[in-house]
Design a protein around this motif. Sequence first.
Motif, mmCIF file in Angstrom:
data_model
loop_
_atom_site.group_PDB
_atom_site.id
_atom_site.type_symbol
_atom_site.label_atom_id
_atom_site.label_comp_id
_atom_site.label_asym_id
_atom_site.label_seq_id
_atom_site.Cartn_x
_atom_site.Cartn_y
_atom_site.Cartn_z
ATOM 1 N N VAL A 1 94.361 115.222 -1.671
ATOM 2 C CA VAL A 1 94.767 116.231 -0.693
ATOM 3 C C VAL A 1 95.831 115.615 0.195
ATOM 4 O O VAL A 1 95.642 114.504 0.719
ATOM 5 C CB VAL A 1 93.579 116.688 0.174
ATOM 6 C CG1 VAL A 1 94.063 117.544 1.339
ATOM 7 C CG2 VAL A 1 92.566 117.464 -0.652
ATOM 8 N N VAL A 2 96.946 116.289 0.361
ATOM 9 C CA VAL A 2 97.970 115.829 1.299
ATOM 10 C C VAL A 2 98.078 116.853 2.424
ATOM 11 O O VAL A 2 98.045 118.058 2.183
ATOM 12 C CB VAL A 2 99.336 115.602 0.624
ATOM 13 C CG1 VAL A 2 99.240 114.491 -0.419
ATOM 14 C CG2 VAL A 2 99.873 116.867 -0.010
ATOM 15 N N LEU A 3 98.176 116.357 3.640
ATOM 16 C CA LEU A 3 98.172 117.199 4.829
ATOM 17 C C LEU A 3 99.519 117.115 5.529
ATOM 18 O O LEU A 3 100.001 116.009 5.819
ATOM 19 C CB LEU A 3 97.065 116.751 5.787
ATOM 20 C CG LEU A 3 95.639 116.790 5.206
ATOM 21 C CD1 LEU A 3 94.659 116.113 6.154
ATOM 22 C CD2 LEU A 3 95.216 118.227 4.925
ATOM 23 N N THR A 4 100.110 118.271 5.801
ATOM 24 C CA THR A 4 101.394 118.272 6.497
ATOM 25 C C THR A 4 101.244 117.912 7.969
ATOM 26 O O THR A 4 102.191 117.428 8.586
ATOM 27 C CB THR A 4 102.084 119.642 6.396
ATOM 28 O OG1 THR A 4 101.238 120.647 6.982
ATOM 29 C CG2 THR A 4 102.366 120.000 4.941
ATOM 30 N N HIS A 5 100.058 118.154 8.533
ATOM 31 C CA HIS A 5 99.749 117.747 9.910
ATOM 32 C C HIS A 5 98.270 117.973 10.151
ATOM 33 O O HIS A 5 97.544 118.397 9.243
ATOM 34 C CB HIS A 5 100.615 118.501 10.930
ATOM 35 C CG HIS A 5 100.434 119.976 10.964
ATOM 36 N ND1 HIS A 5 100.880 120.806 9.960
ATOM 37 C CD2 HIS A 5 99.850 120.804 11.879
ATOM 38 C CE1 HIS A 5 100.597 122.060 10.240
ATOM 39 N NE2 HIS A 5 99.949 122.095 11.407
ATOM 40 N N ALA B 1 98.371 124.266 -4.560
ATOM 41 C CA ALA B 1 98.033 123.312 -5.601
ATOM 42 C C ALA B 1 99.311 123.063 -6.397
ATOM 43 O O ALA B 1 99.954 124.011 -6.863
ATOM 44 C CB ALA B 1 96.929 123.844 -6.517
ATOM 45 N N VAL B 2 99.683 121.801 -6.529
ATOM 46 C CA VAL B 2 100.935 121.417 -7.191
ATOM 47 C C VAL B 2 100.606 120.543 -8.389
ATOM 48 O O VAL B 2 99.892 119.537 -8.266
ATOM 49 C CB VAL B 2 101.857 120.651 -6.226
ATOM 50 C CG1 VAL B 2 103.187 120.326 -6.893
ATOM 51 C CG2 VAL B 2 102.084 121.450 -4.946
ATOM 52 N N ALA B 3 101.113 120.931 -9.545
ATOM 53 C CA ALA B 3 100.822 120.204 -10.783
ATOM 54 C C ALA B 3 102.050 120.209 -11.682
ATOM 55 O O ALA B 3 102.995 120.986 -11.493
ATOM 56 C CB ALA B 3 99.644 120.852 -11.510
ATOM 57 N N SER B 4 102.030 119.343 -12.687
ATOM 58 C CA SER B 4 103.128 119.314 -13.652
ATOM 59 C C SER B 4 103.060 120.488 -14.613
ATOM 60 O O SER B 4 104.042 120.832 -15.259
ATOM 61 C CB SER B 4 103.105 117.995 -14.428
ATOM 62 O OG SER B 4 101.873 117.861 -15.127
ATOM 63 N N CYS C 1 96.312 117.821 -10.330
ATOM 64 C CA CYS C 1 97.116 118.469 -9.304
ATOM 65 C C CYS C 1 96.885 117.822 -7.946
ATOM 66 O O CYS C 1 95.929 117.068 -7.742
ATOM 67 C CB CYS C 1 96.809 119.967 -9.217
ATOM 68 S SG CYS C 1 95.197 120.351 -8.482
ATOM 69 N N VAL C 2 97.775 118.146 -7.023
ATOM 70 C CA VAL C 2 97.668 117.754 -5.624
ATOM 71 C C VAL C 2 97.394 119.014 -4.816
ATOM 72 O O VAL C 2 98.059 120.041 -5.007
ATOM 73 C CB VAL C 2 98.964 117.082 -5.125
ATOM 74 C CG1 VAL C 2 98.845 116.706 -3.655
ATOM 75 C CG2 VAL C 2 99.281 115.848 -5.963
ATOM 76 N N VAL C 3 96.441 118.945 -3.902
ATOM 77 C CA VAL C 3 96.133 120.053 -3.014
ATOM 78 C C VAL C 3 96.807 119.804 -1.668
ATOM 79 O O VAL C 3 96.728 118.705 -1.125
ATOM 80 C CB VAL C 3 94.610 120.203 -2.811
ATOM 81 C CG1 VAL C 3 94.297 121.290 -1.784
ATOM 82 C CG2 VAL C 3 93.929 120.510 -4.144
ATOM 83 N N VAL C 4 97.477 120.825 -1.155
ATOM 84 C CA VAL C 4 98.201 120.713 0.111
ATOM 85 C C VAL C 4 97.561 121.647 1.137
ATOM 86 O O VAL C 4 97.447 122.851 0.911
ATOM 87 C CB VAL C 4 99.692 121.081 -0.057
ATOM 88 C CG1 VAL C 4 100.448 120.853 1.251
ATOM 89 C CG2 VAL C 4 100.322 120.275 -1.185
#
Length: 227
Positions: free
Chosen positions: A53-57, A17-20, A26-29
């Motif tokens: 949600v962002v997916l690396t693959h 989870a990426v947030a400021s 936040c963004v979930v990866v």
Amino acid sequence: MLIRSFPAGAFGTNCYAVASGPRAECVVVDPGMDAVEPLARLLAEDGLKPVAVVLTHGHLDHTFSVLPVCDGYDIPAYLHPADSGMLADPVRWHGPQLAPLITGLRLPDPAEVRRLDDGAVLSLAGVELTVRHAPGHTQGSVVFSLDLGEAPGLLAGDVLFAGSVGRVDLPGGSWESMLTSLRDVVLPLDDATVVLPGHGPSTTIGRERATNPYLAEAASAPGARGL
């Protein structure tokens, strides 16, 4: 920058989870296997609200929980188009060893799946993620560059690990493509870049440049321009 993570499921896939900062969007990866409940606990600890949600693959161990996470929070998912279809038919992309365990498994796509394009900059939750297409592990593998404040960062998925790189022997994998991605996407990064991989501990580009044999092979590959 606030980054929280936990290893999800039997494969220990790092879900981030990426947030400021705390109490922010936040963004979930890569919400992988059995990630729904631990992700909810992680978000609650810092008061985070996911917006995407962002997916690396598209491999199962990185995407298994994407539908319940997206539906549960009413948010979109982002995936490179070269990996579209992997959710709905995981058996095709995971090889014969895993096939008996997942035969008949279908994972419908979330209601909204947006495409990731090479070079795109996603501005989400006060965070900027720069997308780089890095095929080799899968045809649609990507990495995300971001500013961690004290250093650059790289959400590397299964492209780069501490001391290793992602496997290329599953359907859609290619060692030639992996070498090109390592050479053209990874090696030009600053040594101070903190690598947040899809499995295992974090590392830095400088450490991997000095010790990772696969990066050494990529650096000596044709067209490496002396990197």
